[in-house]
Design a protein around this motif. Structure first.
Motif, PDB file in Angstrom:
ATOM      1  N   GLU A   1       0.824  -1.213   0.000  1.00  0.00           N
ATOM      2  CA  GLU A   1       0.000   0.000   0.000  1.00  0.00           C
ATOM      3  C   GLU A   1       0.855   1.259   0.000  1.00  0.00           C
ATOM      4  O   GLU A   1       0.483   2.274  -0.617  1.00  0.00           O
ATOM      5  CB  GLU A   1      -0.985   0.009   1.163  1.00  0.00           C
ATOM      6  CG  GLU A   1      -0.392   0.015   2.542  1.00  0.00           C
ATOM      7  CD  GLU A   1      -1.477   0.072   3.619  1.00  0.00           C
ATOM      8  OE1 GLU A   1      -2.435   0.847   3.443  1.00  0.00           O
ATOM      9  OE2 GLU A   1      -1.369  -0.668   4.608  1.00  0.00           O
TER      10      GLU A   1
ATOM     11  N   CYS B   1      -7.212  -0.812  -7.394  1.00  0.00           N
ATOM     12  CA  CYS B   1      -7.087  -0.273  -6.033  1.00  0.00           C
ATOM     13  C   CYS B   1      -5.989  -1.020  -5.265  1.00  0.00           C
ATOM     14  O   CYS B   1      -6.269  -1.686  -4.255  1.00  0.00           O
ATOM     15  CB  CYS B   1      -8.410  -0.386  -5.286  1.00  0.00           C
ATOM     16  SG  CYS B   1      -9.784   0.480  -6.043  1.00  0.00           S
TER      17      CYS B   1
ATOM     18  N   TYR C   1      -5.799  -0.301  -1.461  1.00  0.00           N
ATOM     19  CA  TYR C   1      -6.797  -1.008  -0.666  1.00  0.00           C
ATOM     20  C   TYR C   1      -6.453  -2.492  -0.550  1.00  0.00           C
ATOM     21  O   TYR C   1      -6.685  -3.113   0.490  1.00  0.00           O
ATOM     22  CB  TYR C   1      -8.188  -0.856  -1.285  1.00  0.00           C
ATOM     23  CG  TYR C   1      -8.744   0.547  -1.255  1.00  0.00           C
ATOM     24  CD1 TYR C   1      -8.211   1.514  -0.409  1.00  0.00           C
ATOM     25  CD2 TYR C   1      -9.809   0.920  -2.072  1.00  0.00           C
ATOM     26  CE1 TYR C   1      -8.715   2.804  -0.376  1.00  0.00           C
ATOM     27  CE2 TYR C   1     -10.329   2.213  -2.047  1.00  0.00           C
ATOM     28  CZ  TYR C   1      -9.778   3.147  -1.194  1.00  0.00           C
ATOM     29  OH  TYR C   1     -10.283   4.416  -1.167  1.00  0.00           O
TER      30      TYR C   1
ATOM     31  N   GLU D   1      -3.942  -2.804   2.103  1.00  0.00           N
ATOM     32  CA  GLU D   1      -4.599  -2.676   3.413  1.00  0.00           C
ATOM     33  C   GLU D   1      -5.234  -3.997   3.837  1.00  0.00           C
ATOM     34  O   GLU D   1      -5.096  -4.440   4.989  1.00  0.00           O
ATOM     35  CB  GLU D   1      -5.667  -1.585   3.337  1.00  0.00           C
ATOM     36  CG  GLU D   1      -6.447  -1.386   4.603  1.00  0.00           C
ATOM     37  CD  GLU D   1      -6.144  -0.071   5.288  1.00  0.00           C
ATOM     38  OE1 GLU D   1      -6.745   0.167   6.342  1.00  0.00           O
ATOM     39  OE2 GLU D   1      -5.321   0.677   4.780  1.00  0.00           O
TER      40      GLU D   1
ATOM     41  N   MET E   1     -13.021  -1.551   3.031  1.00  0.00           N
ATOM     42  CA  MET E   1     -12.170  -1.414   1.852  1.00  0.00           C
ATOM     43  C   MET E   1     -12.969  -1.557   0.560  1.00  0.00           C
ATOM     44  O   MET E   1     -12.752  -0.813  -0.408  1.00  0.00           O
ATOM     45  CB  MET E   1     -11.047  -2.448   1.904  1.00  0.00           C
ATOM     46  CG  MET E   1      -9.980  -2.158   2.956  1.00  0.00           C
ATOM     47  SD  MET E   1      -9.144  -0.566   2.703  1.00  0.00           S
ATOM     48  CE  MET E   1      -9.986   0.476   3.900  1.00  0.00           C
TER      49      MET E   1
ATOM     50  N   MET F   1     -10.023  -5.007  -7.261  1.00  0.00           N
ATOM     51  CA  MET F   1      -9.417  -5.157  -5.949  1.00  0.00           C
ATOM     52  C   MET F   1      -8.476  -6.363  -5.825  1.00  0.00           C
ATOM     53  O   MET F   1      -7.369  -6.237  -5.308  1.00  0.00           O
ATOM     54  CB  MET F   1     -10.511  -5.268  -4.891  1.00  0.00           C
ATOM     55  CG  MET F   1      -9.988  -5.273  -3.472  1.00  0.00           C
ATOM     56  SD  MET F   1      -9.536  -3.634  -2.875  1.00  0.00           S
ATOM     57  CE  MET F   1     -11.116  -3.057  -2.288  1.00  0.00           C
TER      58      MET F   1
END
Length: 263
Positions: free
Chosen positions: A145, A174, A177, A180, A215, A246
């Motif tokens: 990230e 992303c 994310y 994360e 998220m 994602m």
């Protein structure tokens, strides 16, 4: 349980910054809370720390300081606030009671997210294979990230009006994310062998599933914003239709229609 409430108080204190600006409950306050929880674990359990729990607590501090610092920089130095205007509620549109509810629930979520390390300390579990594997996963997520944020900032300096599709953004739309989620997956994995009862399992699961939900909610907001800004760009359309939003290699290209992802 006294130590649990001490950690909760720390989380409430750090995230209270959201009373100044509503959205900070779940942004700058989030990072500050995780960092303060990490510091709290080091102090409260200073006499029973092992190599694994020491590094896990330090990772919380690094994670939280990086996140809060990055978000603070973005607030001050970029046009992010102008881009987000109208997408999140303003401070005046949220009454005090609602703010208190969000504050308490957010602070509790941050405590539950970090609970696997807390339970490892409370249950006097040392450094084992689960702990080490979890640390490696979390460190990987933190690096991912951080790299994604740096790559996005670099790309936006070159062409601020274009969407980012270089570096890690070629893998997923992303990647920050994703990093994360990987970070908190590592935290959850690190505690798989330390939970003593159903309550501890429930706390850890709520924390983990809660941040995964947040998220995906963030990814949905980003997709809506990008569709608004770049929806007429053929390159963006091609990028969106060919790059997972994602998770790498999983053909999930859009969450825009999933209105239950409100975060």
């Amino acid at each position: 349980m006294n130590s649990f409430f001490m950690i909760l108080v720390l989380s409430l204190f750090a995230s209270a910054i959201g009373f100044y600006k509503y959205v900070w409950f779940i942004s700058i306050g989030y990072g500050a809370a995780v960092a303060l929880i990490g510091a709290g674990l080091l102090v409260i359990f200073r006499n029973q720390l092992t190599i694994g729990t020491l590094f896990a607590s330090i990772l919380f501090i690094l994670y939280g300081c990086r996140l809060a610092g990055y978000l603070s920089y973005r607030e001050v130095k970029t046009a992010y606030n102008r881009r987000m205007k109208g997408e999140v509620k303003g401070n005046d549109s949220v009454n005090f009671i609602a703010k208190v509810g969000i504050w308490v629930s957010a602070a509790l979520l941050y405590v539950l997210e970090t609970s696997p390390v807390f339970f490892r300390l409370v249950n006097h579990k040392g450094t084992d294979l689960f702990c080490m594997i979890g640390l490696i996963i979390s460190l990987t997520g933190l690096i991912l990230e951080t790299t994604a944020d740096l790559q996005k900032n670099k790309a936006k300096k070159v062409n601020p009006r274009r969407f980012v599709d270089t570096g890690l953004f070629r893998l997923v739309r992303c990647p920050n994310y994703l990093g994360e989620m990987i970070f908190w997956t590592g935290v959850f994995v690190s505690g798989l062998n330390v939970y003593h009862n159903a309550l501890e399992w429930i706390c850890a699961l709520i924390g983990y599933l809660g941040i995964i939900y947040v998220m995906f909610g963030g990814a949905r907001r980003l997709e809506i914003r990008q569709d608004k800004n770049y929806g007429n760009d053929p390159e963006y359309i091609a990028y969106k239709n060919s790059t997972p939003i994602m998770i790498p290699f999983i053909p999930l290209y859009s969450v825009k229609k999933h209105k239950w992802l409100v975060a």
